[in-house]
Design a protein around this motif. Structure first.
Motif, mmCIF file in Angstrom:
data_model
loop_
_atom_site.group_PDB
_atom_site.id
_atom_site.type_symbol
_atom_site.label_atom_id
_atom_site.label_comp_id
_atom_site.label_asym_id
_atom_site.label_seq_id
_atom_site.Cartn_x
_atom_site.Cartn_y
_atom_site.Cartn_z
ATOM 1 N N HIS A 223 0.861 -1.189 0.000
ATOM 2 C CA HIS A 223 0.000 0.000 0.000
ATOM 3 C C HIS A 223 0.892 1.233 0.000
ATOM 4 O O HIS A 223 2.032 1.181 0.485
ATOM 5 N N ASN A 224 0.391 2.327 -0.513
ATOM 6 C CA ASN A 224 1.198 3.548 -0.570
ATOM 7 C C ASN A 224 1.303 4.167 0.813
ATOM 8 O O ASN A 224 0.294 4.536 1.415
ATOM 9 N N HIS A 225 2.549 4.280 1.313
ATOM 10 C CA HIS A 225 2.769 4.823 2.653
ATOM 11 C C HIS A 225 3.973 5.751 2.687
ATOM 12 O O HIS A 225 4.724 5.870 1.713
ATOM 13 N N ILE A 226 4.154 6.420 3.833
ATOM 14 C CA ILE A 226 5.176 7.441 4.014
ATOM 15 C C ILE A 226 6.331 6.871 4.832
ATOM 16 O O ILE A 226 6.117 6.222 5.861
ATOM 17 N N TYR A 227 7.560 7.151 4.371
ATOM 18 C CA TYR A 227 8.772 6.640 5.011
ATOM 19 C C TYR A 227 9.733 7.786 5.305
ATOM 20 O O TYR A 227 9.741 8.809 4.614
ATOM 21 N N HIS A 228 10.576 7.587 6.321
ATOM 22 C CA HIS A 228 11.605 8.558 6.687
ATOM 23 C C HIS A 228 12.973 7.883 6.584
ATOM 24 O O HIS A 228 13.208 6.846 7.200
ATOM 25 N N GLN B 46 9.113 3.601 9.076
ATOM 26 C CA GLN B 46 7.930 3.726 8.246
ATOM 27 C C GLN B 46 6.908 4.503 9.059
ATOM 28 O O GLN B 46 6.475 4.066 10.127
ATOM 29 N N ILE B 47 6.502 5.663 8.539
ATOM 30 C CA ILE B 47 5.672 6.578 9.333
ATOM 31 C C ILE B 47 4.212 6.148 9.353
ATOM 32 O O ILE B 47 3.563 6.160 10.399
ATOM 33 N N THR B 48 3.647 5.769 8.190
ATOM 34 C CA THR B 48 2.255 5.300 8.147
ATOM 35 C C THR B 48 2.223 3.824 7.772
ATOM 36 O O THR B 48 3.069 3.347 7.006
ATOM 37 N N LYS B 49 1.242 3.114 8.296
ATOM 38 C CA LYS B 49 1.100 1.681 8.043
ATOM 39 C C LYS B 49 -0.380 1.320 8.023
ATOM 40 O O LYS B 49 -1.191 1.958 8.695
ATOM 41 N N GLY B 50 -0.711 0.273 7.281
ATOM 42 C CA GLY B 50 -2.077 -0.224 7.291
ATOM 43 C C GLY B 50 -2.558 -0.636 5.918
ATOM 44 O O GLY B 50 -1.926 -0.331 4.904
ATOM 45 N N ASN B 51 -3.686 -1.324 5.898
ATOM 46 C CA ASN B 51 -4.269 -1.781 4.629
ATOM 47 C C ASN B 51 -5.119 -0.681 4.001
ATOM 48 O O ASN B 51 -6.309 -0.845 3.747
ATOM 49 N N ASP C 243 7.595 18.559 14.291
ATOM 50 C CA ASP C 243 7.902 17.209 13.812
ATOM 51 C C ASP C 243 6.640 16.433 13.450
ATOM 52 O O ASP C 243 6.435 15.289 13.869
ATOM 53 N N VAL C 244 5.793 17.075 12.639
ATOM 54 C CA VAL C 244 4.509 16.488 12.274
ATOM 55 C C VAL C 244 4.389 16.411 10.752
ATOM 56 O O VAL C 244 4.775 17.339 10.038
ATOM 57 N N ILE C 245 3.848 15.299 10.286
ATOM 58 C CA ILE C 245 3.551 15.090 8.867
ATOM 59 C C ILE C 245 2.045 15.253 8.663
ATOM 60 O O ILE C 245 1.238 14.755 9.462
ATOM 61 N N ASP D 90 2.954 12.167 13.906
ATOM 62 C CA ASP D 90 4.314 12.560 14.277
ATOM 63 C C ASP D 90 5.326 11.908 13.348
ATOM 64 O O ASP D 90 5.079 10.821 12.802
ATOM 65 N N LEU D 91 6.467 12.537 13.216
ATOM 66 C CA LEU D 91 7.517 12.009 12.347
ATOM 67 C C LEU D 91 7.930 10.598 12.741
ATOM 68 O O LEU D 91 8.298 9.786 11.890
#
Length: 729
Positions: A349-354, A364-369, A383-385, A403-404
């Motif tokens: 799934h498309n997610h955000i990484y640092h 990995q900042i966001t996770k889930g289906n 420090d917030v996305i 949070d980051l």
């Protein structure tokens, strides 16, 4: 409490629609003359102080334009920053761009379109300190861009790059080999503009002393020509480079120009690339370090390079690989320490990484289906996305913060539907645009920290009230199980629907990779057309099948190398299932689509000739061999490698199966999906002795609009539907 009140109002509106005296039919003229136009907010620029924003305003009386500054919190006008009536050289301007320190503004005038995103124009620099105005160049230029220190402007002219020094007034040409249809410096070629979505292929570094730019050598790219009929005695011909699938692309190279030394260096990497793309370049906060994304022609491998222009060295920070393809985005964000934010589908799934600046994963900042659908930015003070996602259902959109470090995820928007945010520069506020199928767009000012409402800005209550007089049917959302998948679907029934009767069914779809048509948002023009058809007695349905977006990478990428195969199976089988419903007349099912959707509707009528009675295809791809390299090969590799994938799924090869009624429509000036697609389809249908109807709109591009064109087009399609499906109405 306010949210609850809004919910009650929404319910009241829905109830009112179905209980008030809905006596007025929606006419095609209503749709295309602006009767149902929504009030929208002009695009705004958030000022660097984070407390104010600017908008472009036009005074119809004086025929002048202004840049006006407003306060976020009060929404009141603070001042007029620029007024064209005060500038003798500029009667009006159509766009503006601030320098980083907001001391100067580029004003755009006499702008003309080239292709979808590219333009030419005359541009002026307005100095806010003394109201002086400087013409950047006598010629029409492309993509003028301030240096970060606002002392220079770089721009493209006749396929070369120039830099104007705003202090000395001198202009310096920095490339000299640019030539039409051969060499382009710093501006993208046609296929990059269309498929990678950008025009400006040059970037300033942080200290304003280097430019990075991409050079395109399209000498060996095949040319495409279009006749432009116009109104003169003789037509003109437009000739441009267009790489079709499997043909030669432009050869790209990356260069850096040192303004102090007046030298240009080509970037050399220690990895051999053969036939590759450079879809993005971006300087880090370090003025010597440039990031560049290199991608192989198959687009299933993407390398993020960190290039030190001073040391002439480079290292790969991230190497992404995928069995299908890797998406290119604009989400790369460098933090103060040059660690960076990156988005990826690598976990499905498309997610955000640092990552740190060397490319080591921090977390990995966001996770889930569920999918992240928009990345808004990073608030470095807290420090917030901020991002948008479909966590609340794939047909909805909500705004979130996190949070980051991946903790403290908070949903900021309250109402179910489509929410989209525009944040102030310091992330104190965001303007939220909300709509759903029963609520026209509403604009509100919200606190970024909590999402709490600060003030309502604008709504469309007048349109809501107007619609109470019209026969509007509810758009019903559901899913339909087809080929083992629960596919998102909407359905519009006649307002006087009677389940004991049978109705003709008209299906709409687009079906392109990663797209979405079944979404909980306010009406577009086509939605009113569907209401018009429902008033006539049709049931209108849209289904997002396999290959569409926002349900995970596996669902989207299952169509790889067989573009049109599984998508078509889902539309045909869904039509069969709907035809089994007692209220659907299975002998009167039609389908239509535009572009990829026209490719699909053509295939549906040919290959699904036992299901579909009629189809309309607007600006369709009729063979993937005719379409451009970047888009087509992303999903199909090349025709030399995958001939059967191209030919088995292209409607031009299945015209012999036509049994129903077919309407084919195209604009002769379509630089994207060329009218060649339709002409070759027409010839194939003629040689197969198949009767059909068709329409060419002279000099109209892929959008087929201008003057009376759209009304004419939709009248033609409506008449065709009535003649072929509406015989029993």
């Amino acid at each position: 409490m306010r949210t609850f009140r809004f919910f009650l109002l929404s319910c009241f509106f829905l109830t009112a629609i179905h209980t008030s005296a809905q006596t007025q039919n929606i006419s095609l003229e209503d749709i295309w003359n602006g009767t149902f136009r929504t009030q929208r907010m002009d695009a705004l620029h958030s000022m660097k102080n984070g407390q104010q924003y600017s908008v472009l305003d036009y005074d119809r009386v004086s025929k002048s334009t202004t840049i006006d500054v407003y306060d976020y919190k009060t929404l009141s006008k603070v001042k007029t920053l620029v007024n064209s009536s005060d500038i003798e050289a500029i009667p009006y301007f159509t766009d503006y761009t601030f320098s980083a320190d907001e001391s100067k503004i580029i004003l755009a005038t006499d702008v003309e379109s080239i292709f979808r995103r590219s333009t030419l124009g005359h541009f002026y620099v307005y100095n806010t300190s003394d109201a002086s105005v400087t013409l950047i160049a006598e010629d029409k230029i492309q993509e003028p861009t301030f240096s970060p220190d606002a002392t220079k402007v770089a721009y493209g002219l006749n396929n070369n790059l120039y830099v104007k020094d705003l202090v000395s007034g001198e202009t310096k040409q920095i490339t000299f080999d640019g030539k039409k249809n051969e060499i382009i410096n710093g501006i993208t070629d046609w296929v990059y503009e269309e498929e990678f979505g950008f025009v400006r292929a040059f970037e300033w570094n942080a200290s304003s002393d280097r430019l990075a730019f991409i050079k395109f050598d399209e000498t060996n790219v095949p040319e495409f020509s279009m006749d432009v009929y116009g109104s003169a005695l003789y037509p003109k011909q437009q000739v441009f480079k267009y790489p079709k699938a499997g043909e030669k692309n432009a050869i790209v190279s990356l260069h850096t120009y040192n303004l102090k030394a007046d030298t240009t260096n080509e970037v050399k990497l220690d990895k051999a690339y053969n036939d590759f793309y450079i879809p993005r370049i971006k300087w880090t906060n370090d003025p010597d370090v440039l990031s560049a994304q290199y991608m192989n022609r198959h687009q299933n491998e993407l390398d993020l390079w960190m290039i030190n222009a001073k040391k002439e060295s480079a290292k790969i920070a991230i190497a992404e690989k995928d069995n299908a393809y890797v998406d290119v985005t604009d989400n790369l964000t460098f933090l103060t320490d040059d660690s960076f934010i990156w988005t990826s589908e690598k976990d499905g799934h498309n997610h955000i990484y640092h990552y740190d600046k060397k490319g080591k994963l921090i977390n990995q900042i966001t996770k889930g289906n569920w999918e992240v659908t928009n990345y808004y930015g990073y608030d470095d003070k807290n420090d917030v996305i901020y991002y948008q996602s479909v966590e609340n259902g794939s047909i909805n959109r909500d705004v979130y913060k996190i949070d980051l470090n991946g903790n403290n995820k908070t949903r900021l928007t309250k109402n179910t539907g489509t929410n989209n945010a525009s944040f102030s520069a310091d992330f104190t506020y965001f303007i939220n645009t909300f709509s759903n199928t029963s609520t026209p767009p509403e604009y509100t000012l919200n606190e970024a920290v909590s999402g709490n409402l600060v003030k309502r800005i604008k709504d469309n209550s007048a349109l809501s009230k107007k619609l109470l007089n019209y026969k509007i049917s509810e758009k019903e959302f559901s899913t339909i199980n087809v080929n083992g998948n629960d596919l998102n679907m909407w359905m519009i029934k006649p307002l006087d629907f009677d389940a004991t009767k049978q109705y003709p069914l008209f299906m709409y779809q687009y079906s392109g990779p990663g797209s979405q048509q079944v979404a909980n948002r306010w009406n577009g023009a086509n939605d009113y057309w569907y209401q018009h058809l429902a008033q006539k007695g049709y049931i209108v349905v849209c289904i997002d099948g396999r290959g569409t977006g926002f349900k995970g990478a596996a669902f989207k990428k299952v169509t790889q190398n067989e573009l049109g195969k599984f998508e078509l199976e889902d539309q045909i089988d869904a039509a069969k299932k709907l035809g089994d419903r007692a209220y659907v007349d299975a002998s009167r099912i039609g389908i239509w689509g535009w572009s990829f959707g026209g490719f699909m509707s053509s295939n549906a009528l040919f290959k699904g000739n036992d299901v579909f009675k009629m189809a309309i295809a607007v600006a369709p791809v009729t063979s993937w061999r005719f379409y451009d390299s970047i888009y087509t090969e992303r999903y199909m590799t090349t025709p030399q490698e995958n001939a059967s994938g191209y030919d088995d799924n292209s409607p031009i090869n299945h015209v012999d199966k036509l049994k129903g009624d077919f309407l084919l429509i195209h604009g002769s000036g379509d630089d994207n999906v060329h009218v060649q697609n339709t002409m070759r389809m027409v010839e194939a249908l003629i040689q197969a002795d198949k009767q059909f109807e068709w329409m060419i709109y002279p000099d109209k591009n892929h959008g087929i609009y201008g003057g009376n064109t759209r009304l004419h087009l939709y009248k033609k399609m409506t008449n065709f539907i009535d003649a072929k499906l509406g015989d029993k109405l």
